[in-house]
Every structure is written in structure tokens, then in C-alpha cells.
Design a protein around this motif. Sequence first.
Motif, PDB file in Angstrom:
ATOM      1  N   ASP A   1       0.808  -1.223   0.000  1.00 34.97           N
ATOM      2  CA  ASP A   1       0.000   0.000   0.000  1.00 34.97           C
ATOM      3  C   ASP A   1       0.836   1.265   0.000  1.00 34.97           C
ATOM      4  N   ASN A   2       2.064   1.189   0.512  1.00 33.87           N
ATOM      5  CA  ASN A   2       2.917   2.370   0.612  1.00 33.87           C
ATOM      6  C   ASN A   2       4.042   2.369  -0.412  1.00 33.87           C
ATOM      7  N   PHE A   3       3.913   1.505  -1.436  1.00 32.60           N
ATOM      8  CA  PHE A   3       4.854   1.445  -2.549  1.00 32.60           C
ATOM      9  C   PHE A   3       6.293   1.236  -2.068  1.00 32.60           C
ATOM     10  N   LEU A   4       6.439   0.344  -1.104  1.00 33.10           N
ATOM     11  CA  LEU A   4       7.740  -0.016  -0.567  1.00 33.10           C
ATOM     12  C   LEU A   4       8.177  -1.326  -1.198  1.00 33.10           C
ATOM     13  N   SER A   5       9.455  -1.617  -1.106  1.00 30.16           N
ATOM     14  CA  SER A   5       9.928  -2.916  -1.564  1.00 30.16           C
ATOM     15  C   SER A   5      10.916  -3.473  -0.551  1.00 30.16           C
ATOM     16  N   GLN A   6      10.872  -4.785  -0.410  1.00 31.17           N
ATOM     17  CA  GLN A   6      11.774  -5.507   0.480  1.00 31.17           C
ATOM     18  C   GLN A   6      12.829  -6.115  -0.423  1.00 31.17           C
ATOM     19  N   VAL A   7      14.112  -5.867  -0.152  1.00 34.96           N
ATOM     20  CA  VAL A   7      15.140  -6.196  -1.131  1.00 34.96           C
ATOM     21  C   VAL A   7      16.010  -7.398  -0.777  1.00 34.96           C
ATOM     22  N   ILE A   8      15.911  -7.923   0.423  1.00 38.16           N
ATOM     23  CA  ILE A   8      16.725  -9.092   0.786  1.00 38.16           C
ATOM     24  C   ILE A   8      16.081 -10.334   0.171  1.00 38.16           C
TER      25      ILE A   8
ATOM     26  N   ILE B   1      14.078 -15.712   5.782  1.00 41.04           N
ATOM     27  CA  ILE B   1      14.473 -14.309   5.603  1.00 41.04           C
ATOM     28  C   ILE B   1      13.754 -13.525   6.696  1.00 41.04           C
ATOM     29  N   LEU B   2      14.458 -13.287   7.802  1.00 42.21           N
ATOM     30  CA  LEU B   2      13.879 -12.554   8.920  1.00 42.21           C
ATOM     31  C   LEU B   2      14.366 -11.118   8.958  1.00 42.21           C
ATOM     32  N   ASP B   3      15.614 -10.913   8.539  1.00 41.04           N
ATOM     33  CA  ASP B   3      16.212  -9.580   8.553  1.00 41.04           C
ATOM     34  C   ASP B   3      15.943  -8.940   7.197  1.00 41.04           C
ATOM     35  N   LEU B   4      15.213  -7.841   7.225  1.00 40.60           N
ATOM     36  CA  LEU B   4      14.740  -7.223   5.987  1.00 40.60           C
ATOM     37  C   LEU B   4      15.357  -5.857   5.791  1.00 40.60           C
ATOM     38  N   ILE B   5      15.394  -5.443   4.544  1.00 40.28           N
ATOM     39  CA  ILE B   5      15.680  -4.056   4.187  1.00 40.28           C
ATOM     40  C   ILE B   5      14.513  -3.612   3.330  1.00 40.28           C
ATOM     41  N   VAL B   6      13.782  -2.615   3.812  1.00 43.05           N
ATOM     42  CA  VAL B   6      12.603  -2.099   3.132  1.00 43.05           C
ATOM     43  C   VAL B   6      12.901  -0.670   2.714  1.00 43.05           C
ATOM     44  N   THR B   7      12.598  -0.337   1.467  1.00 44.02           N
ATOM     45  CA  THR B   7      12.853   1.018   0.981  1.00 44.02           C
ATOM     46  C   THR B   7      11.753   1.454   0.028  1.00 44.02           C
ATOM     47  N   ASN B   8      11.623   2.762  -0.151  1.00 44.49           N
ATOM     48  CA  ASN B   8      10.664   3.290  -1.115  1.00 44.49           C
ATOM     49  C   ASN B   8      11.368   3.991  -2.271  1.00 44.49           C
ATOM     50  N   VAL B   9      12.681   3.829  -2.369  1.00 45.77           N
ATOM     51  CA  VAL B   9      13.448   4.475  -3.430  1.00 45.77           C
ATOM     52  C   VAL B   9      14.141   3.391  -4.251  1.00 45.77           C
ATOM     53  N   SER B  10      13.692   3.227  -5.473  1.00 44.19           N
ATOM     54  CA  SER B  10      14.276   2.226  -6.356  1.00 44.19           C
ATOM     55  C   SER B  10      15.744   2.559  -6.625  1.00 44.19           C
ATOM     56  N   GLY B  11      16.606   1.572  -6.502  1.00 42.63           N
ATOM     57  CA  GLY B  11      18.021   1.768  -6.792  1.00 42.63           C
ATOM     58  C   GLY B  11      18.793   2.493  -5.712  1.00 42.63           C
ATOM     59  N   LEU B  12      18.183   2.727  -4.562  1.00 43.46           N
ATOM     60  CA  LEU B  12      18.877   3.438  -3.482  1.00 43.46           C
ATOM     61  C   LEU B  12      20.022   2.612  -2.921  1.00 43.46           C
ATOM     62  N   ILE B  13      19.803   1.310  -2.795  1.00 41.74           N
ATOM     63  CA  ILE B  13      20.824   0.459  -2.203  1.00 41.74           C
ATOM     64  C   ILE B  13      21.088  -0.740  -3.093  1.00 41.74           C
ATOM     65  N   GLY B  14      22.275  -1.312  -2.935  1.00 42.72           N
ATOM     66  CA  GLY B  14      22.649  -2.467  -3.733  1.00 42.72           C
ATOM     67  C   GLY B  14      23.905  -3.103  -3.170  1.00 42.72           C
ATOM     68  N   ASP B  15      24.562  -3.925  -3.976  1.00 36.60           N
ATOM     69  CA  ASP B  15      25.776  -4.629  -3.563  1.00 36.60           C
ATOM     70  C   ASP B  15      25.554  -5.388  -2.253  1.00 36.60           C
ATOM     71  N   PHE B  16      24.476  -6.183  -2.206  1.00 35.20           N
ATOM     72  CA  PHE B  16      24.128  -6.922  -0.996  1.00 35.20           C
ATOM     73  C   PHE B  16      25.069  -8.092  -0.788  1.00 35.20           C
ATOM     74  N   LYS B  17      25.423  -8.303   0.473  1.00 31.71           N
ATOM     75  CA  LYS B  17      26.202  -9.474   0.850  1.00 31.71           C
ATOM     76  C   LYS B  17      25.613 -10.001   2.146  1.00 31.71           C
ATOM     77  N   ILE B  18      25.284 -11.278   2.157  1.00 36.30           N
ATOM     78  CA  ILE B  18      24.869 -11.952   3.378  1.00 36.30           C
ATOM     79  C   ILE B  18      26.097 -12.721   3.840  1.00 36.30           C
ATOM     80  N   GLY B  19      26.637 -12.320   4.984  1.00 33.89           N
ATOM     81  CA  GLY B  19      27.882 -12.915   5.464  1.00 33.89           C
ATOM     82  C   GLY B  19      27.672 -13.809   6.666  1.00 33.89           C
TER      83      GLY B  19
END
Length: 173
Positions: free
Chosen positions: A85-92, A101-119
Amino acid sequence: MKNSHEHVESLWVRIRGNKGNLVVGVYYRLPNQRETIDEAFLLQLQETSHSQTLVLGDFNHPNIRWKSSMASCRQSRRLLKCIEDNFLSQVIDSPTKGDAILDLIVTNVSGLIGDFKIGDSLGCSDHMLVEFAVLKDVGQAKSKIRTMNFRKARFQLFKELVNRITWETVLRD
């Protein structure tokens, strides 16, 4: 009972930059959290989604299938609905604790974050370390392509107008 907002384990920080602001939230949800506290957090998420927002946290919704946006628990479905409803996306998209997948990253800006690494886990935590890079300047130059602002949409009016159409006639042949 006290205000449910007091029981939400979240921290919100507004980072001011030369080109705009970014709201960053960190959230922890207890595995068996009461619905009133979930609702209080969803209100916080909705309020902050009107600015450039990035939310990180342990959301503890193991029954959400992120690829299909499906959940078997009502509280998890409420989170999915709020994100939609709020045009958000979960990227993990990789597990952060066991197979979930319990730890989330939610954002409303496409392309704001990237280069994800799960360590590996950090310290004695049973969750995996999530690393990412902020790729865009906040408040970067606006595109000259005009797009609709769906946040201002009058969906109820749209629904009423669509319901007035005699679909049997329109879709004939």
C-alpha cells in the motif's frame, strides 16, 4: 494499556545531506509480538514512507514467502499489505537466519541500495550479517519524465468508476 508506540522497538534517524534527507529506521519485532504493537509499527512505517526511507531490521515473520508475497499468518499479511500500500519494496532475497528471511531491508526508493552481501554472523548472534551500499545520492536531480503519483490517487473513486462499466458489453467478442 499504555500507547502501543511506546512498546515498538524501533529507532528512526533523519540523515540530512546537501542534496536531501534520508530517514533510516532500525526495527526489532519480537517473534510472538502482540498485534497492537505490530499495528503501531506499521503506522510508523506508513508515516515515514512519505519521505525517502530505508528501514532495516529483524522483522521476525518466518512464514512470509517473499518471492510470491504470500503469508499464512495474519500479522505477516498485514506487513505485506502495508509494504504494498505504501509502494515499498523488500530487497533481501537470501536467508538471514537458517532457511528464513527474517532480517529485511525495506525502501521506497528504487536503486537506493545495492551490492548486498549476506555474510557470517557477527559475535554470538544467530542471524547473518547483512551488508549493502547506498548507491544514490538522496534528493538527486529529478527526472524530466513525468510519472503519476499514486500516493495521491483516489482509489475509491477509481473503483466506483470501474464498477459502473458494463463489462459484459465491453468484453463481448
